[in-house]
Write an enzyme that holds these catalytic residues in place. Structure first.
Site, PDB file in Angstrom:
ATOM      1  N   ASP A  61     151.627 -23.389 -43.845  1.00  0.00           N
ATOM      2  CA  ASP A  61     150.508 -24.316 -43.984  1.00  0.00           C
ATOM      3  C   ASP A  61     149.368 -23.784 -44.829  1.00  0.00           C
ATOM      4  OD1 ASP A  61     148.978 -26.648 -43.346  1.00  0.00           O
ATOM      5  OD2 ASP A  61     147.821 -25.425 -41.978  1.00  0.00           O
ATOM      6  N   ASP A 110     155.459 -20.022 -39.995  1.00  0.00           N
ATOM      7  CA  ASP A 110     154.132 -19.443 -39.880  1.00  0.00           C
ATOM      8  C   ASP A 110     153.585 -19.875 -38.514  1.00  0.00           C
ATOM      9  OD1 ASP A 110     151.696 -18.214 -40.722  1.00  0.00           O
ATOM     10  OD2 ASP A 110     150.902 -20.213 -41.097  1.00  0.00           O
ATOM     11  N   ASP A 165     150.664 -18.879 -47.797  1.00  0.00           N
ATOM     12  CA  ASP A 165     152.072 -19.183 -47.570  1.00  0.00           C
ATOM     13  C   ASP A 165     152.802 -19.566 -48.861  1.00  0.00           C
ATOM     14  OD1 ASP A 165     151.977 -18.789 -44.803  1.00  0.00           O
ATOM     15  OD2 ASP A 165     151.170 -20.796 -44.493  1.00  0.00           O
TER      16      ASP A 165
END
Length: 627
Positions: free
Chosen positions: A502, A310, A506
């Site tokens: 994070d 990410d 996610d």
């Protein structure tokens, strides 16, 4: 002396065997050799019967092990009159279990230390005094007294002017952290030399340290597939040992050969090496601020071929700075920032903290919303002073304000769009900086065998590609929804896949990868709960550390298994020629067991010094719904 007595009680079977051996020695010196034979033989057969019962119970649970070899070795040595060897085999069997327990205790030292430090009570203000109550009874908003050197029981904001706390159990960093009034104190941190007060912002169950304890407990209870694979070696190893012992007996016509081979058929390389190595690897990871939820995770880390990242809060710091307020025609910049920051007060997104911080720095007064809700991955809807406010991604805002237009942004910038009462109000630009050691982390992963890296983010393509270029990622998927991230990860051919994220959004993609890694430095989130590895330190470099620990742990486990098996087979072959007496063989078997355990303990390893920028500062948690 106390430690010796404690060990004697814990490993009572070893103690009893040594006592029996001592009694036998006294009887032998007294000339009662026959009594020694009866004593040793009876005791050995009693242990064999006990182990046989245990073995049958395991077989009923469809768990086949190597107990049969030890049992047959005891019976065989008694039958051929090698009663001293029989007692040594019993000592080997009981000692092996004791060594396994000791090795596991040694390997789990850091994990156990985390569990032991969990606070059980808190000093809560009730009326005009502080009362000690169970930590589970602390409610949000209550004031707590934290005495000097006391563990903070729940997460809370500091009420004192300043405090110095030790967060090493949470972050792995040994340097005390200075806190000022209003800052967050995490449960599990240790207060400094002065008593302070804090106001609880979370219950015990929702606090940082209790979440870590839950993760550690889950990790400690796990069992790796390589351990189960080792169990499967039991059948061929047992068959080979019995066949070799039978051939040696048949060729020599001496039944003692059968016993001499079996006493060297050590089960320890299979039964002990893998569990000890994996617990050691998990313990080493805990020392480095990594909670690994099981030995199987270490296996997947060792074999990983693809890493997916990410962007916000993972490759970047996750604390964007507001760079510009661009308003639509006739709008006031301060008014737009006030409206947006007021609506974002009810958001957990990282940008909310940046917007509020920027508005406060300008001296703007935030307003209370009549209602507000966060639309995951898109933005916020709120009502302020009777006006409908919508802010977030361009597509989300444009759906409520048809006159919205995209604003031009520079590489590395992102835009938060806003609309008021169905009309486009403008955009606020922000910039997030890349972590200094992000590129170095990717280089380390490549050196460890992770050949493919991707970035998945909900941010605009221009911003995503700029960050990817800075860190050295060639493949980028931008403007992704959570479902897009999941489908992308599931479609990757080069597996196993590590997914590093994070945010709350996610969680699904972390669960869909073989190894989900959550950057959880500032508390447990849905991401941490869905992840297989939780990074307790705000340092992307720990991802490469996790892969390195996984590779070393698996290597140590397999090396220990095969070295132990090779040595055992070699000694059995030698014994089949009648060169090694049964008593000596049993003693040699103990040496093999010890070598195997010591080899497996290498997984604890010396803590490797990481290269590149440490980049381990603790910032605000990024609950990233948009990136």
């Amino acid at each position: 002396m106390r430690a010796v007595l404690r060990a004697a009680r814990r490993y009572w079977a070893v103690t009893l065997t040594l006592v029996i051996g001592g009694i036998g020695g006294v009887l032998a010196l007294a000339g009662a050799g026959a009594a020694v034979q009866y004593l040793f033989s009876a005791y050995a057969l009693a242990i064999a019967l006990w182990q046989a019962v245990v073995m049958v119970r395991r077989l009923l649970r469809r768990e086949f092990g190597l107990d049969v070899l030890a049992i047959m070795a005891i019976v065989a040595t008694v039958v051929v009159g090698e009663f001293v060897a029989a007692l040594v085999v019993v000592l080997m069997l009981m000692g092996g279990e004791a060594l396994e327990d000791f090795a596991n205790r040694r390997a789990k030292h850091e994990l156990d230390a985390l569990l032991a430090r969990a606070p059980h009570s808190a000093h809560v203000q009730r009326g005009d005094r502080f009362e000690e109550v169970p930590v589970d009874e602390v409610a949000i908003g209550e004031v707590l007294l934290i005495r000097p050197a006391e563990v903070v029981p729940v997460d809370g904001t500091l009420l004192a002017a300043h405090a110095s706390v030790d967060e090493s159990s949470l972050t792995g960093e040994s340097v005390p952290v200075e806190k000022v009034r209003g800052e967050l104190l995490l449960s599990g941190s240790v207060n400094g030399p002065e008593a302070v007060e804090l106001r609880a912002t979370a219950t015990a169950a929702a606090s940082q340290y209790q979440q870590i304890v839950a993760l550690v407990s889950e990790a400690a209870a796990s069992r790796a597939p390589v351990v189960r694979l080792a169990d499967r070696f039991a059948v061929p190893f047992t068959a080979f040992s019995l066949a070799l012992a039978g051939v040696a007996w048949a060729v020599s016509a001496d039944p003692a050969r059968f016993a001499e081979v079996l006493v060297l058929a050590t089960p320890c390389p299979l039964l002990i090496a893998a569990p000890v190595a994996f617990v050691g690897g998990m313990s080493r990871a805990a020392r480095g601020g990594l909670i690994v939820k099981g030995g199987s995770v270490l296996e997947q880390l060792a074999a990983a071929r693809t890493a997916v990242f990410d962007k916000t809060g993972t490759l970047t710091h996750g604390a964007p700075e507001i760079t510009e307020v661009r308003t639509a025609s006739g709008a006031d910049a301060d008014e737009l920032l006030t409206v947006v920051a007021s609506a974002e007060q009810y958001s957990s997104h990282v940008l909310a903290a940046s917007l509020i911080r920027s508005a406060t720095a300008r001296g703007l007064t935030l307003r209370e919303a009549e209602d507000a809700r966060e639309v995951a991955t898109d933005g916020v809807e709120a009502t302020l002073d009777g006006r409908a406010v919508v802010l977030g991604k361009f597509a989300f805002v444009a759906a409520h304000a048809p006159d919205a237009v995209r604003t031009r942004i520079a590489p590395g910038e992102l835009a938060i769009y806003a609309a008021v009462d169905g009309r486009y109000a403008g955009a606020i630009l922000a910039r997030d900086t890349v972590r200094a050691n992000a590129r170095r982390t990717l280089e380390r992963l490549a050196a460890l065998g992770v050949r493919r890296t991707l970035m998945l983010t909900g941010d605009a393509r221009e911003t995503a590609e700029h960050v990817a270029a800075e860190v050295g990622i060639a493949e980028v998927r931008a403007e992704c929804l959570p479902a897009d991230k999941v489908s992308t990860v599931r479609g990757i051919a080069e597996r196993p896949v590590i997914m590093v994220g994070d945010g709350v959004n996610d969680a699904p993609v972390l669960a869909s990868a073989e190894v989900g890694v959550a950057m959880g430095a500032k508390g447990a989130t849905a991401a941490s709960e869905s992840a297989d590895v939780v990074v307790l330190v705000d340092d992307i470099g720990r991802v490469a550390d996790a892969v390195e620990i996984g590779r070393r742990t698996v290597a140590v486990a397999l090396q220990s298994i095969w070295v132990g098996i090779a040595v055992s087979i070699g000694l059995m072959v030698v014994a089949s020629f009648g060169v090694i007496p049964a008593t000596l063989g049993a003693l040699l078997q103990e040496v093999v067991d010890l070598i195997t355990i010591l080899a497996a303990l290498r997984a604890l390893g010396p803590r490797r010094e990481r290269t590149g920028s440490a980049d381990a500062e603790l910032g605000e948690r990024a609950l990233d719904r948009r990136g």
